[in-house]
Design a protein around this motif. Structure first.
Motif, PDB file in Angstrom:
ATOM      1  N   ASP A  44      56.956  49.897  34.465  1.00 54.32           N
ATOM      2  CA  ASP A  44      55.871  48.953  34.750  1.00 54.32           C
ATOM      3  C   ASP A  44      54.554  49.756  35.030  1.00 54.32           C
ATOM      4  O   ASP A  44      53.515  49.319  34.423  1.00 54.32           O
ATOM      5  CB  ASP A  44      56.195  47.721  35.805  1.00 54.32           C
ATOM      6  N   GLN A  45      54.604  50.529  36.003  1.00 58.81           N
ATOM      7  CA  GLN A  45      53.219  51.378  36.444  1.00 58.81           C
ATOM      8  C   GLN A  45      52.845  52.107  34.959  1.00 58.81           C
ATOM      9  O   GLN A  45      51.545  52.087  34.778  1.00 58.81           O
ATOM     10  CB  GLN A  45      53.838  52.562  37.332  1.00 58.81           C
ATOM     11  N   GLU A  48      51.134  49.737  32.611  1.00 57.53           N
ATOM     12  CA  GLU A  48      50.006  49.117  33.144  1.00 57.53           C
ATOM     13  C   GLU A  48      48.722  50.208  33.069  1.00 57.53           C
ATOM     14  O   GLU A  48      47.739  49.889  32.782  1.00 57.53           O
ATOM     15  CB  GLU A  48      50.144  48.712  34.410  1.00 57.53           C
ATOM     16  N   GLU A  49      49.220  51.426  32.981  1.00 61.57           N
ATOM     17  CA  GLU A  49      48.235  52.411  32.761  1.00 61.57           C
ATOM     18  C   GLU A  49      47.849  52.792  31.444  1.00 61.57           C
ATOM     19  O   GLU A  49      46.931  53.366  31.174  1.00 61.57           O
ATOM     20  CB  GLU A  49      48.596  53.797  33.623  1.00 61.57           C
ATOM     21  N   GLN A  52      46.134  48.074  27.471  1.00 62.66           N
ATOM     22  CA  GLN A  52      45.076  47.080  28.093  1.00 62.66           C
ATOM     23  C   GLN A  52      45.596  45.383  27.734  1.00 62.66           C
ATOM     24  O   GLN A  52      45.980  45.235  26.711  1.00 62.66           O
ATOM     25  CB  GLN A  52      43.991  47.222  27.252  1.00 62.66           C
ATOM     26  N   LYS A  56      44.634  37.779  31.739  1.00 56.07           N
ATOM     27  CA  LYS A  56      45.174  38.183  33.242  1.00 56.07           C
ATOM     28  C   LYS A  56      46.513  37.354  32.971  1.00 56.07           C
ATOM     29  O   LYS A  56      47.555  37.847  33.547  1.00 56.07           O
ATOM     30  CB  LYS A  56      44.152  37.829  34.210  1.00 56.07           C
ATOM     31  N   ARG A  59      49.002  39.076  31.057  1.00 54.86           N
ATOM     32  CA  ARG A  59      49.419  40.455  31.606  1.00 54.86           C
ATOM     33  C   ARG A  59      50.326  39.974  32.668  1.00 54.86           C
ATOM     34  O   ARG A  59      51.493  40.507  32.867  1.00 54.86           O
ATOM     35  CB  ARG A  59      48.244  40.858  32.335  1.00 54.86           C
ATOM     36  N   ASP A  60      50.135  38.867  33.456  1.00 53.58           N
ATOM     37  CA  ASP A  60      50.929  38.366  34.583  1.00 53.58           C
ATOM     38  C   ASP A  60      52.317  37.932  33.992  1.00 53.58           C
ATOM     39  O   ASP A  60      53.524  38.303  34.436  1.00 53.58           O
ATOM     40  CB  ASP A  60      50.589  37.236  35.434  1.00 53.58           C
ATOM     41  N   MET A  63      54.216  41.052  32.558  1.00 54.64           N
ATOM     42  CA  MET A  63      54.784  42.140  33.695  1.00 54.64           C
ATOM     43  C   MET A  63      55.825  41.448  34.626  1.00 54.64           C
ATOM     44  O   MET A  63      56.175  42.139  35.462  1.00 54.64           O
ATOM     45  CB  MET A  63      53.545  42.825  34.344  1.00 54.64           C
ATOM     46  N   CYS A  95      55.006  44.038  24.074  1.00 53.20           N
ATOM     47  CA  CYS A  95      53.355  43.867  24.214  1.00 53.20           C
ATOM     48  C   CYS A  95      52.823  43.655  23.009  1.00 53.20           C
ATOM     49  O   CYS A  95      51.677  42.739  22.877  1.00 53.20           O
ATOM     50  CB  CYS A  95      52.898  44.976  25.109  1.00 53.20           C
TER      51      CYS A  95
END
Length: 387
Positions: A44-45, A48-49, A52, A56, A59-60, A63, A95
């Motif tokens: 997940d980290q 997210e890095e 894009q 929001k 994204r929520d 994730m 995604c």
């Protein structure tokens, strides 16, 4: 709660799947990689890095949908670092699926195959850069033949997206196995579990039959569990349950019953086909093939388990709960928070926090009068089929 596997658990896990897991009373078994928590966090980290999210809420949603655990649940005996790259790759595809639905990154469709093979350098676009990072890492950690096979199957998976003509049930589900990504799954497994087979070994009729049967199981299970969300969001056009009702004239209950019979048949057929491979004088002595035979069932069980616990499909649990599906948690698996609702007996759980319990009975969505009333509706086609 923070969790990390003990040295004893890792030692036991390193032995890999056993014949008992294949020919035991409960099949297929489901379990996760022993380092599942850190794998999910690192996945997940990284996503997210490198990706894009222009929204929001989206994204929520993504994730929190446990996208990384799909891979760790389907390939629980894979090598950790290779598995992490598969987690990242599959999460990116989820995604990208959402982006395409929102008409974002449409330019990727004609160049995905080139990015996969490495014949095109990525432009200064986050999606291209992220996808390229995954594939170049996979290429670097693969044998040349394994990577070539992986790319070829991925290209076939990309090419399969589109409206599948329906002539009859058998013809349709044969194409659906590729379309739903089942063969792509087995390519991911071979890479992540370091299973290196020649083209001739993969093309052996007995080996192909194994992957075909397991592919049926993945396609049937996916369509059974995802139908509720697809129906509610008007994206069920390619779902087998839709076509059985529209083309074969089955009622919702009859379509569901047929799909459940096919899932059970695939499980029975796999055990028979696996025995043929393992008893074969040549194939049965091939370490890579034996490893493939024993690992594929965890992909079958993991696909079903993940589909029931992810938020991706469970969009309205109160009014439209997901259908009940038997999940056989591997009794050798240590603690896992997603296992508790499916435990039906003693298991090697090393914490008293999670107790065995039964999941509340589901009311089948397909049997509702709401579905009966709306079964004649036409569904919108998605640019890239949801998994």
């Amino acid at each position: 709660m923070s969790y990390a596997p003990t040295a004893e658990e890792l030692k036991e896990w390193s032995k890999g799947p056993t014949l008992e897991s294949l020919f035991g009373k409960k099949f297929p078994l489901s379990r996760d990689h022993p380092d599942w928590q850190k794998l999910e966090q690192e996945n997940d980290q990284w996503v997210e890095e490198n990706w894009q999210f222009d929204d929001k809420e989206l994204r929520d949603y993504l994730m929190s949908s446990q996208l990384g655990p799909f891979s760790s649940m389907c390939f629980p005996f894979a090598e950790r670092e290779k598995l992490l790259w598969i987690c990242r790759l599959v999460t990116l595809l989820f995604c990208l699926d959402e982006d395409l639905d929102r008409h974002i990154n449409l330019h990727l469709l004609p160049i995905l195959k080139a990015l996969t093979a490495g014949t095109k350098k990525p432009e200064n676009n986050y999606a291209e850069l992220a996808i390229d990072k995954c594939w170049r890492a996979i290429e670097k950690t693969s044998t040349p033949s394994n990577f070539r096979q992986f790319v070829q199957i991925t290209h076939e998976y990309f090419d399969s997206h589109g409206q599948i003509p329906y002539e009859n049930f058998e013809q349709y589900v044969g194409a659906r196995r590729t379309n739903v990504g089942a063969y792509f799954m087995w390519a991911c497994l071979r890479y992540a579990a370091d299973i290196n087979l020649t083209d001739e070994e993969l093309a052996n009729p007995l080996v192909k039959r194994l992957e075909d049967i397991a592919g049926f199981h993945v396609a049937f299970t996916n369509d059974l569990i995802s139908y509720t969300k697809e129906y509610l969001t008007d994206t069920a056009t390619n779902n087998i349950l839709t076509l059985l009702q529209r083309n074969d004239g089955l009622t919702p209950a009859e379509a569901e019953a047929k799909l459940r019979r096919e899932i059970k048949k695939a499980e029975t057929d796999y055990a028979v086909a696996a025995r043929e491979v393992l008893d074969h004088p040549v194939l049965g002595k091939n370490e890579g093939i034996r490893k493939l035979v024993l690992n594929i069932p965890y992909g079958m069980g993991g696909n079903a388990w993940w589909s029931l616990v992810t938020k991706r499909y469970n969009v309205d649990p109160v009014n439209h709960p997901l259908p009940q599906v038997q999940i056989n948690i591997d009794p050798a698996m240590p603690y896992h928070p997603c296992a508790a609702p499916f435990l039906d007996g003693p298991t090697k759980v090393r914490t008293s926090v999670v107790k065995a319990s039964h999941q509340a009975p589901y009311q089948s969505f397909f049997s509702s009068w709401s579905l009966w009333f709306h079964s004649s509706l036409l569904f919108l086609w998605k640019l890239l089929l949801r998994r």
